[in-house]
Design a protein around this motif. Structure first.
Motif, mmCIF file in Angstrom:
data_model
loop_
_atom_site.group_PDB
_atom_site.id
_atom_site.type_symbol
_atom_site.label_atom_id
_atom_site.label_comp_id
_atom_site.label_asym_id
_atom_site.label_seq_id
_atom_site.Cartn_x
_atom_site.Cartn_y
_atom_site.Cartn_z
ATOM 1 N N GLY A 1 45.524 25.837 43.226
ATOM 2 C CA GLY A 1 44.193 25.984 42.655
ATOM 3 C C GLY A 1 44.174 27.008 41.543
ATOM 4 N N TRP A 2 44.872 28.104 41.774
ATOM 5 C CA TRP A 2 44.905 29.154 40.749
ATOM 6 C C TRP A 2 45.554 28.616 39.472
ATOM 7 C CZ3 TRP A 2 48.575 31.638 37.922
ATOM 8 C CH2 TRP A 2 48.179 32.814 37.288
ATOM 9 N N VAL A 3 46.687 27.932 39.667
ATOM 10 C CA VAL A 3 47.372 27.372 38.501
ATOM 11 C C VAL A 3 46.453 26.413 37.757
ATOM 12 C CG1 VAL A 3 49.205 25.784 37.818
ATOM 13 C CG2 VAL A 3 49.698 27.647 39.361
ATOM 14 N N ASP A 4 45.729 25.629 38.542
ATOM 15 C CA ASP A 4 44.854 24.662 37.896
ATOM 16 C C ASP A 4 43.755 25.367 37.105
ATOM 17 O OD1 ASP A 4 42.280 22.460 38.712
ATOM 18 O OD2 ASP A 4 43.983 21.957 37.451
ATOM 19 N N ARG A 5 43.164 26.399 37.718
ATOM 20 C CA ARG A 5 42.045 27.039 37.043
ATOM 21 C C ARG A 5 42.498 27.837 35.846
ATOM 22 N NH1 ARG A 5 40.127 27.669 41.969
ATOM 23 N NH2 ARG A 5 41.170 29.654 42.239
ATOM 24 N N TYR A 6 43.553 28.637 36.041
ATOM 25 C CA TYR A 6 43.870 29.595 34.982
ATOM 26 C C TYR A 6 44.910 29.092 34.007
ATOM 27 C CZ TYR A 6 40.986 32.815 37.442
ATOM 28 O OH TYR A 6 39.916 33.400 38.033
ATOM 29 N N ILE A 7 45.776 28.266 34.438
ATOM 30 C CA ILE A 7 46.823 27.849 33.520
ATOM 31 C C ILE A 7 46.455 26.525 32.860
ATOM 32 C CG2 ILE A 7 49.225 27.176 33.346
ATOM 33 C CD1 ILE A 7 49.877 29.245 35.369
ATOM 34 N N VAL A 8 46.180 25.535 33.669
ATOM 35 C CA VAL A 8 45.860 24.230 33.070
ATOM 36 C C VAL A 8 44.541 24.314 32.308
ATOM 37 C CG1 VAL A 8 45.361 21.841 33.577
ATOM 38 C CG2 VAL A 8 47.129 23.017 34.832
ATOM 39 N N ASP A 9 43.506 24.766 33.032
ATOM 40 C CA ASP A 9 42.222 24.915 32.330
ATOM 41 C C ASP A 9 42.315 25.976 31.264
ATOM 42 O OD1 ASP A 9 39.782 24.232 34.965
ATOM 43 O OD2 ASP A 9 40.997 22.963 33.663
ATOM 44 N N GLY A 10 43.080 27.002 31.554
ATOM 45 C CA GLY A 10 43.203 28.098 30.595
ATOM 46 C C GLY A 10 43.792 27.616 29.283
ATOM 47 N N VAL A 11 44.813 26.777 29.385
ATOM 48 C CA VAL A 11 45.406 26.250 28.156
ATOM 49 C C VAL A 11 44.377 25.462 27.363
ATOM 50 C CG1 VAL A 11 47.029 24.549 27.310
ATOM 51 C CG2 VAL A 11 47.767 26.223 28.958
ATOM 52 N N LEU A 12 43.646 24.623 28.077
ATOM 53 C CA LEU A 12 42.661 23.817 27.363
ATOM 54 C C LEU A 12 41.577 24.675 26.744
ATOM 55 C CD1 LEU A 12 42.353 20.860 29.824
ATOM 56 C CD2 LEU A 12 43.386 20.866 27.581
ATOM 57 N N ASN A 13 41.103 25.651 27.536
ATOM 58 C CA ASN A 13 40.060 26.512 26.980
ATOM 59 C C ASN A 13 40.576 27.304 25.790
ATOM 60 O OD1 ASN A 13 38.374 25.622 28.904
ATOM 61 N ND2 ASN A 13 38.577 27.401 30.240
ATOM 62 N N ALA A 14 41.827 27.759 25.912
ATOM 63 C CA ALA A 14 42.385 28.518 24.802
ATOM 64 C C ALA A 14 42.486 27.648 23.563
ATOM 65 C CB ALA A 14 43.756 29.063 25.176
ATOM 66 N N LEU A 15 42.941 26.403 23.762
ATOM 67 C CA LEU A 15 43.060 25.510 22.607
ATOM 68 C C LEU A 15 41.719 25.303 21.922
ATOM 69 C CD1 LEU A 15 45.495 22.701 23.760
ATOM 70 C CD2 LEU A 15 45.803 24.302 21.908
ATOM 71 N N SER A 16 40.691 25.090 22.731
ATOM 72 C CA SER A 16 39.397 24.844 22.100
ATOM 73 C C SER A 16 38.895 26.108 21.422
ATOM 74 C CB SER A 16 38.402 24.345 23.142
ATOM 75 O OG SER A 16 37.882 25.421 23.869
ATOM 76 N N ALA A 17 39.138 27.251 22.054
ATOM 77 C CA ALA A 17 38.699 28.491 21.421
ATOM 78 C C ALA A 17 39.427 28.711 20.110
ATOM 79 C CB ALA A 17 38.948 29.669 22.362
ATOM 80 N N TRP A 18 40.740 28.415 20.124
ATOM 81 C CA TRP A 18 41.487 28.594 18.880
ATOM 82 C C TRP A 18 41.002 27.654 17.785
ATOM 83 C CZ3 TRP A 18 46.955 28.675 21.431
ATOM 84 C CH2 TRP A 18 47.128 29.912 22.048
ATOM 85 N N THR A 19 40.662 26.454 18.201
ATOM 86 C CA THR A 19 40.170 25.509 17.198
ATOM 87 C C THR A 19 38.904 26.031 16.539
ATOM 88 O OG1 THR A 19 41.020 23.778 18.635
ATOM 89 C CG2 THR A 19 39.628 23.098 16.819
ATOM 90 N N LEU A 20 38.022 26.547 17.401
ATOM 91 C CA LEU A 20 36.787 27.074 16.848
ATOM 92 C C LEU A 20 37.055 28.243 15.913
ATOM 93 C CD1 LEU A 20 34.486 26.940 19.966
ATOM 94 C CD2 LEU A 20 34.243 25.648 17.867
#
Lengths: 621, 99, 164
Positions: free
Chosen positions: A566-585
């Motif tokens: 669960g931790w990996v899913d929240r922070y790493i998988v979701d984290g990567v996606l959130n980071a990507l979107s933040a970087w795009t912005l």
């Protein structure tokens, strides 16, 4: 020749049809008693077909293919059908017989159930019969494995029949989990075998083994994995912990599944694939040792149980250990014979215990007492079953038990042999402990009011006919087999030593005598005995902490794994996606500033572009 | 002098003009930078025309001079107009296209 | 010693120096004057290249016309003098880098090619040749030029209208 196969096919499919009817036709299922009737009728038909199949067997194996499931280039990868020979049809008869008797018995035992639940129960029973028979007559590993899993599913459904009880639900899940662990290895073993030999089919594999094919060399890991699957289902140490908890299910279920049929599937599997195991003697030795150890362990645990069903459950584990030891010694036939006899008398014992429970309303043997006077029929059949289990001559279990002891001795498993002898002593002891406490002596001080268990029983009385008739049928069968074997001693695969029979009888009688001394005459007090063997005794009460170990592994291990995932899913998988979107912005925001509105900045851009163009044009030179 | 000399001269002049276009604040200053760049182009054209014996380069120069003159006239007119409206000739203040 | 190299070098120095002055002077009016000087130097270069017609055109139109217009524009718009260079120029360093890089790239291109051609002899009257090709080979662009001037004239008229 084909007749045997056809009968076997009908025997297999009949309960399946019953299940389809009950499963799909909702009003039928809701109606309760009619649903039971449907299931019983089809079960009777299956029994007839099974007997006919056995009568029609000839030395050649009969095969009937129902459906070529996965066709590949040259032939079929796996098919669905039946493989009917003498052994599989015998097993078919056992399954059909016990299934039929249990279903008839359940009409009386579950009489107070709401009709919809009863219909559900019989649907599950039919499904179970269908799966188990499919397993027995399977011509290849794939069908066997699928039916294996189906049988496990039915076990889960039936143990958790009273799903509103948390203990029952937990027990069902526990059974499912532990057998599943073994099943994973089983599947891996099957696939590894296929990758070596290219086939799943039993007949083809048998021919390969007969011809001494090189392909079958070095199969130690494969057979060990297959054994792990059998160990899970047949409750070998350390996978035995699910079986006592499975007693949460209704008693007829325990009789059918956890005495005669499902748990014996593991033994049956090893018996069927013995030609593979012969190539890997080391694995067989391990099988034998683990089997003997399981037998002894379970027997010690049975000595300290209060619940009558648990005594029988541990007894089943113990006897399964016996069967495995015989296989491990290389004489699978002895194990199979014991499987058949044990199926009869253990089912008998469970059903008799069920009659007692139905009448008293509680499983506790210390809440019973003096039942011999009030429930004479039940006590009589229970005694027949007990004598069979203890291995007294002229009763069913005697010959098969003695054969296993002989097999262990002749097969060279000496220490397991000693363990098994000790277990025989304990077996007689703990069974007669139950007899003396529950059936003889004075009634307990606890009034037999309605318990919180299976049935709101009132007074101790003999059960209704629907329950007693199956009991007497099984008892009669046990006696007939016992006498027939004693008189016409069948051929054995080996020559047992001359002192074996006297030893076996002596040990059985010794156990009974010990029980009589402790619990009957009260010459030796149980507490004194317990104190003498306190280390083993207390450990036995705690079930050797195995259950706690498994719970620990499950809770800490798997739940921790879930948390990590669960931790990996929240922070790493979701984290990567959130980071990507933040970087795009952010990138977009930064790039926006190029549009400054100043014309000279655009000239900058043009000059830079021209520069880059010139550099790029010049670069390849 | 060699063709390369003329071309080098033109290149330097062009870059000086580019520097002026990029750095000057006043719009008229930018236009003067543009003038220098166009001048450099003309020198280039004439040098090529002379050294390659083809008169088309000079014809082309006539064209560029004409167009430049027209452009300058209109450009300065625009600057004056903008000055009338915005009261500034500083290019930095003309940033309505800011994104 | 030939006259031509001296002429070239003198004109070149004048041209480049005045060009630098154009882009670096703080006073805008001085800038325009320096532009006039550089345009005149260009005319001289045209003469060195035997392009008399173009030299004349350059002097008439550029040094005469363009400079005049620029002066008028400066007079009309105010703020022609700044106290510091930053008031008249911005980002000098980066501009220098860009322009310098472009110069280096251009020169690098020149260095490769075989561009040291000998100067061929002047073949006839260049002015006549210009005129002839202008009205024969390049007559279409010539006419289009007329259209262009018309458009510029109209544009200038439009800009010059009073606001109403």
């Amino acid at each position: 020749m084909a007749a045997s196969g056809t009968f076997a096919l009908w025997a297999w499919l009949a309960p399946g049809l019953a299940f389809l009817l009950l499963g799909l036709v909702y009003p039928l299922r809701r109606s309760g008693k009619p649903a039971a009737g449907v299931s019983i009728v089809f079960s009777a038909g299956a029994l007839l077909a099974a007997v006919s199949a056995w009568r029609a067997t000839v030395p050649e194996v009969a095969r009937r293919t129902l459906w070529e499931w996965i066709p590949v280039e040259d032939g079929v990868l796996t098919s669905v059908g039946v493989l009917a020979d003498a052994d599989s049809t015998l097993m078919l008869i056992l399954v059909a017989l016990v299934s039929f008797l249990v279903q008839v018995y359940s009409v009386g035992y579950l009489a107070e159930e709401p009709p919809a639940s009863l219909g559900r129960y019989y649907a599950y029973q039919s499904l179970f019969a269908f799966s188990m028979m499919g397993l027995v007559v399977a011509p290849n590993f794939v069908q066997l494995f699928i039916c294996w899993e189906l049988v496990g599913l039915c076990s889960y459904l039936l143990i958790g029949y009273w799903y509103a009880r948390p203990e029952a639900a937990r027990a069902a899940v526990k059974a499912f989990w532990i057998t599943k662990a073994g099943d994973v290895f089983f599947l891996i073993g099957i696939v590894m075998l296929w990758s070596r030999t290219g086939t799943f089919d039993f007949s083809e594999l048998f021919e390969m083994a007969q011809g001494g094919s090189e392909v079958l060399a070095g199969l130690g890991l494969v057979t060990f994995f297959i054994y792990l699957g059998a160990a899970g289902k047949s409750a070998q140490f350390p996978f035995h912990v699910w079986l006592p908890d499975a007693m949460e299910g209704p008693t007829p279920v325990s009789a059918l599944i956890h005495a005669a049929t499902m748990v014996t599937a593991g033994v049956y599997l090893l018996f069927r694939t013995a030609f593979l195991f012969e190539r890997t003697p080391d694995v067989l030795t391990a099988v034998g040792w683990i089997g003997a150890f399981t037998a002894l362990l379970a027997a010690t645990l049975a000595c300290v149980q209060h619940d009558i069903k648990r005594v029988l459950a541990y007894s089943t584990v113990s006897q399964l250990g016996y069967m495995m030891t015989a296989i491990g010694a290389g004489f699978a036939g002895a194990g199979f014979l014991h499987l058949l006899t044990h199926g009869v008398f253990k089912a008998l014992l469970f059903l008799a215990a069920g009659a007692v429970i139905h009448a008293i309303g509680s499983n506790d043997i210390f809440g019973m007492g003096g039942l011999a006077r009030r429930m004479p029929q039940t006590v009589a059949v229970f005694l027949i079953g007990t004598l069979s289990l203890a291995g007294i001559p002229f009763f069913a279990g005697f010959f098969s038990k003695e054969e296993i002891l002989g097999a262990a001795w002749v097969g060279g498993l000496t220490v397991p042999f000693v363990m098994l002898v000790l277990t025989a002593l304990l077996t007689a002891f703990y069974m007669f402990r139950v007899v003396f406490i529950a059936f003889l002596g004075e009634p307990a001080a606890v009034p037999d009011h309605a318990g919180d268990r299976d049935a709101p029983g009132g007074h101790a009385h003999d059960a209704p006919a629907s329950m007693t008739v199956p009991l007497w049928i099984l008892a009669a069968l046990a006696m007939v087999i016992g006498i027939w074997v004693a008189v016409w001693r069948p051929e054995t695969e080996f020559k047992p030593p001359f002192w074996l029979t006297p030893l076996a009888v002596l040990v059985a009688i010794g156990g009974i005598a010990l029980a009589w001394l402790v619990y009957g005459l009260r010459v030796i007090s149980p507490e004194w005995l317990f104190r003498r063997l306190s280390v083993i005794g207390e450990a036995a009460v705690e079930r050797f902490w195995l259950d706690d170990l498994f719970a620990l592994i499950y809770r800490q291990g798997i739940l921790a794994l879930a948390r990590v995932t669960g931790w990996v899913d929240r922070y790493i998988v979701d984290g990567v996606l959130n980071a990507l979107s933040a970087w795009t912005l952010t990138l977009g925001d930064r790039l926006r500033r190029i549009q400054s509105g100043q014309a000279q900045d655009y000239v900058y851009g043009i000059a830079l572009g021209v520069l880059l163009l010139m550099v790029w044009m010049r670069w390849p030179r | 002098m060699t063709l390369q000399a003329y071309l080098t001269l033109a290149a330097v002049l062009f870059c000086i003009g580019l520097f002026g276009v990029i750095t000057r604040r006043n719009t008229i200053g930018i236009l003067l930078g543009i003038e220098l760049m166009l001048n450099a182009v003309n020198i280039n054209l004439v040098a090529f025309a002379r050294f390659l014996g083809d008169v088309s380069g000079m014809v082309f120069t006539v064209f560029t001079i004409s167009i430049t003159v027209a452009e300058v006239a209109l450009g300065l007119a625009l600057v004056i107009l903008i000055f009338r409206i915005r009261r500034t000739a500083v290019a930095d203040h003309l940033d309505l296209l800011k994104g | 010693m030939s006259l031509e190299p001296i002429a070239f070098w003198g004109l070149a120095v004048a041209l480049l120096a005045s060009a630098l002055a154009v882009v670096l002077t703080r006073n805008l009016f001085h800038s325009v004057l320096y532009l006039a000087l550089s345009l005149t130097a260009t005319a001289g270069l045209f003469l060195a290249l035997d392009a008399e017609f173009l030299a004349a055109v350059q002097l008439l139109l550029y040094a005469g016309g363009v400079v005049t217009i620029a002066v008028f524009a400066i007079v009309v718009t105010e703020r022609l003098v700044g106290d510091r260079i930053t008031q008249t120029s911005r980002q000098l360093f980066t501009g220098f880098i860009i322009a310098g890089a472009l110069l280096v790239a251009l020169l690098a291109i020149f260095r490769r090619g075989p561009l040291t051609v000998p100067r061929p002899a002047v073949s006839g009257d260049l002015t006549r040749a210009i005129g002839q090709s202008l009205l024969t080979t390049y007559v279409l662009p010539f006419e289009l030029l007329g259209v262009l001037f018309l458009a510029a004239l109209l544009g200038a008229l439009y800009f010059a209208r009073p606001d109403d």
